[in-house]
Motif scaffolding. Sequence first.
Motif, PDB file in Angstrom:
ATOM      1  N   LEU A 242      44.373  58.694  27.261  1.00  0.00           N
ATOM      2  CA  LEU A 242      45.036  57.461  26.855  1.00  0.00           C
ATOM      3  C   LEU A 242      45.310  56.572  28.069  1.00  0.00           C
ATOM      4  CD1 LEU A 242      47.749  58.862  24.403  1.00  0.00           C
ATOM      5  CD2 LEU A 242      45.520  57.889  23.821  1.00  0.00           C
ATOM      6  N   TYR A 243      45.242  55.270  27.838  1.00  0.00           N
ATOM      7  CA  TYR A 243      45.564  54.280  28.868  1.00  0.00           C
ATOM      8  C   TYR A 243      46.406  53.191  28.220  1.00  0.00           C
ATOM      9  CZ  TYR A 243      45.043  50.267  31.963  1.00  0.00           C
ATOM     10  OH  TYR A 243      45.291  49.182  32.769  1.00  0.00           O
ATOM     11  N   ILE A 244      47.523  52.861  28.839  1.00  0.00           N
ATOM     12  CA  ILE A 244      48.380  51.783  28.349  1.00  0.00           C
ATOM     13  C   ILE A 244      48.238  50.604  29.295  1.00  0.00           C
ATOM     14  CG2 ILE A 244      50.752  51.062  27.890  1.00  0.00           C
ATOM     15  CD1 ILE A 244      51.364  54.016  27.286  1.00  0.00           C
ATOM     16  N   GLY A 245      47.991  49.437  28.723  1.00  0.00           N
ATOM     17  CA  GLY A 245      47.844  48.230  29.519  1.00  0.00           C
ATOM     18  C   GLY A 245      48.607  47.072  28.927  1.00  0.00           C
ATOM     19  N   VAL A 246      48.662  45.975  29.685  1.00  0.00           N
ATOM     20  CA  VAL A 246      49.327  44.750  29.244  1.00  0.00           C
ATOM     21  C   VAL A 246      48.418  43.574  29.581  1.00  0.00           C
ATOM     22  CG1 VAL A 246      50.627  44.434  31.397  1.00  0.00           C
ATOM     23  CG2 VAL A 246      51.505  43.461  29.287  1.00  0.00           C
ATOM     24  N   THR A 247      48.410  42.564  28.714  1.00  0.00           N
ATOM     25  CA  THR A 247      47.548  41.413  28.928  1.00  0.00           C
ATOM     26  C   THR A 247      48.086  40.211  28.165  1.00  0.00           C
ATOM     27  OG1 THR A 247      45.274  40.596  28.783  1.00  0.00           O
ATOM     28  CG2 THR A 247      46.032  42.012  26.991  1.00  0.00           C
TER      29      THR A 247
ATOM     30  N   ALA B 208      47.217  56.058  11.876  1.00  0.00           N
ATOM     31  CA  ALA B 208      47.172  57.515  11.712  1.00  0.00           C
ATOM     32  C   ALA B 208      45.789  58.112  11.956  1.00  0.00           C
ATOM     33  CB  ALA B 208      47.662  57.900  10.322  1.00  0.00           C
ATOM     34  N   GLU B 209      44.743  57.347  11.673  1.00  0.00           N
ATOM     35  CA  GLU B 209      43.385  57.861  11.855  1.00  0.00           C
ATOM     36  C   GLU B 209      42.830  57.587  13.252  1.00  0.00           C
ATOM     37  OE1 GLU B 209      41.136  56.111   8.713  1.00  0.00           O
ATOM     38  OE2 GLU B 209      42.394  57.007   7.165  1.00  0.00           O
ATOM     39  N   TRP B 210      43.610  56.903  14.080  1.00  0.00           N
ATOM     40  CA  TRP B 210      43.187  56.532  15.428  1.00  0.00           C
ATOM     41  C   TRP B 210      41.869  55.762  15.390  1.00  0.00           C
ATOM     42  CZ3 TRP B 210      44.689  59.557  20.312  1.00  0.00           C
ATOM     43  CH2 TRP B 210      46.000  60.012  20.229  1.00  0.00           C
ATOM     44  N   LYS B 211      41.716  54.921  14.389  1.00  0.00           N
ATOM     45  CA  LYS B 211      40.483  54.135  14.277  1.00  0.00           C
ATOM     46  C   LYS B 211      40.460  53.044  15.348  1.00  0.00           C
ATOM     47  CE  LYS B 211      41.920  50.586  11.045  1.00  0.00           C
ATOM     48  NZ  LYS B 211      41.499  49.727   9.987  1.00  0.00           N
TER      49      LYS B 211
ATOM     50  N   MET C 176      44.285  52.207  24.988  1.00  0.00           N
ATOM     51  CA  MET C 176      42.847  52.477  24.918  1.00  0.00           C
ATOM     52  C   MET C 176      42.627  53.975  25.000  1.00  0.00           C
ATOM     53  SD  MET C 176      41.469  49.387  24.852  1.00  0.00           S
ATOM     54  CE  MET C 176      39.739  49.661  25.218  1.00  0.00           C
ATOM     55  N   THR C 177      41.536  54.426  24.412  1.00  0.00           N
ATOM     56  CA  THR C 177      41.134  55.826  24.498  1.00  0.00           C
ATOM     57  C   THR C 177      39.608  55.893  24.526  1.00  0.00           C
ATOM     58  OG1 THR C 177      41.508  58.050  23.586  1.00  0.00           O
ATOM     59  CG2 THR C 177      41.077  56.280  22.006  1.00  0.00           C
ATOM     60  N   ASN C 178      39.097  57.118  24.680  1.00  0.00           N
ATOM     61  CA  ASN C 178      37.639  57.324  24.657  1.00  0.00           C
ATOM     62  C   ASN C 178      37.227  57.759  23.247  1.00  0.00           C
ATOM     63  OD1 ASN C 178      38.756  59.868  24.663  1.00  0.00           O
ATOM     64  ND2 ASN C 178      37.805  60.529  26.547  1.00  0.00           N
TER      65      ASN C 178
ATOM     66  N   LEU D 243      37.050  54.629  28.599  1.00  0.00           N
ATOM     67  CA  LEU D 243      38.056  54.238  27.612  1.00  0.00           C
ATOM     68  C   LEU D 243      37.707  52.860  27.074  1.00  0.00           C
ATOM     69  CD1 LEU D 243      41.255  55.396  29.535  1.00  0.00           C
ATOM     70  CD2 LEU D 243      39.719  56.723  28.096  1.00  0.00           C
ATOM     71  N   SER D 244      37.098  52.831  25.913  1.00  0.00           N
ATOM     72  CA  SER D 244      36.635  51.572  25.334  1.00  0.00           C
ATOM     73  C   SER D 244      37.083  51.383  23.884  1.00  0.00           C
ATOM     74  CB  SER D 244      35.114  51.500  25.408  1.00  0.00           C
ATOM     75  OG  SER D 244      34.536  52.577  24.702  1.00  0.00           O
ATOM     76  N   VAL D 245      37.955  52.243  23.391  1.00  0.00           N
ATOM     77  CA  VAL D 245      38.417  52.199  22.011  1.00  0.00           C
ATOM     78  C   VAL D 245      39.902  51.812  22.005  1.00  0.00           C
ATOM     79  CG1 VAL D 245      38.718  53.524  19.882  1.00  0.00           C
ATOM     80  CG2 VAL D 245      36.772  54.008  21.389  1.00  0.00           C
ATOM     81  N   CYS D 246      40.212  50.667  21.412  1.00  0.00           N
ATOM     82  CA  CYS D 246      41.605  50.233  21.301  1.00  0.00           C
ATOM     83  C   CYS D 246      42.193  50.827  20.024  1.00  0.00           C
ATOM     84  CB  CYS D 246      41.702  48.709  21.276  1.00  0.00           C
ATOM     85  SG  CYS D 246      43.406  48.122  21.198  1.00  0.00           S
ATOM     86  N   ILE D 247      43.237  51.654  20.185  1.00  0.00           N
ATOM     87  CA  ILE D 247      43.803  52.328  19.015  1.00  0.00           C
ATOM     88  C   ILE D 247      45.219  51.863  18.679  1.00  0.00           C
ATOM     89  CG2 ILE D 247      42.373  54.392  19.111  1.00  0.00           C
ATOM     90  CD1 ILE D 247      44.678  55.751  20.667  1.00  0.00           C
TER      91      ILE D 247
END
Length: 99
Positions: free
Chosen positions: A18-23, A87-90, A10-12, A48-52
């Motif tokens: 950056l935040y790395i998580g597991v689920t 690549a665009e971090w969309k 996740m990112t802002n 951080l609400s954008v999953c990239i």
Amino acid sequence: MERGGCIYIMTNYQRTTLYIGVTSDLAVRIVQHRDKFNPNSFTAKYHLSVCIYYEIYPSIEEAISREKQLKKGNRSKKETLIHAKNAEWKDLSPEILCW
């Protein structure tokens, strides 16, 4: 029966943190981050609400192992990983939420 798992990054909106998580349920977890379900969490504090990025694994244990591996890496390695698939971090949230 084993349950699968995902790692995700996740990112802002500025793409600065950056935040790395597991689920075991990526769609639910993304909504929780977006809605600040845990208001005192790191992701809520830094918006951080954008999953990239994400990877899917057949077992949660494999996903946890991968998460630990990624968290040990520096930012440059994480950026290289993200660029290889996005690549665009969309924001990948819309496609994930349609699963």
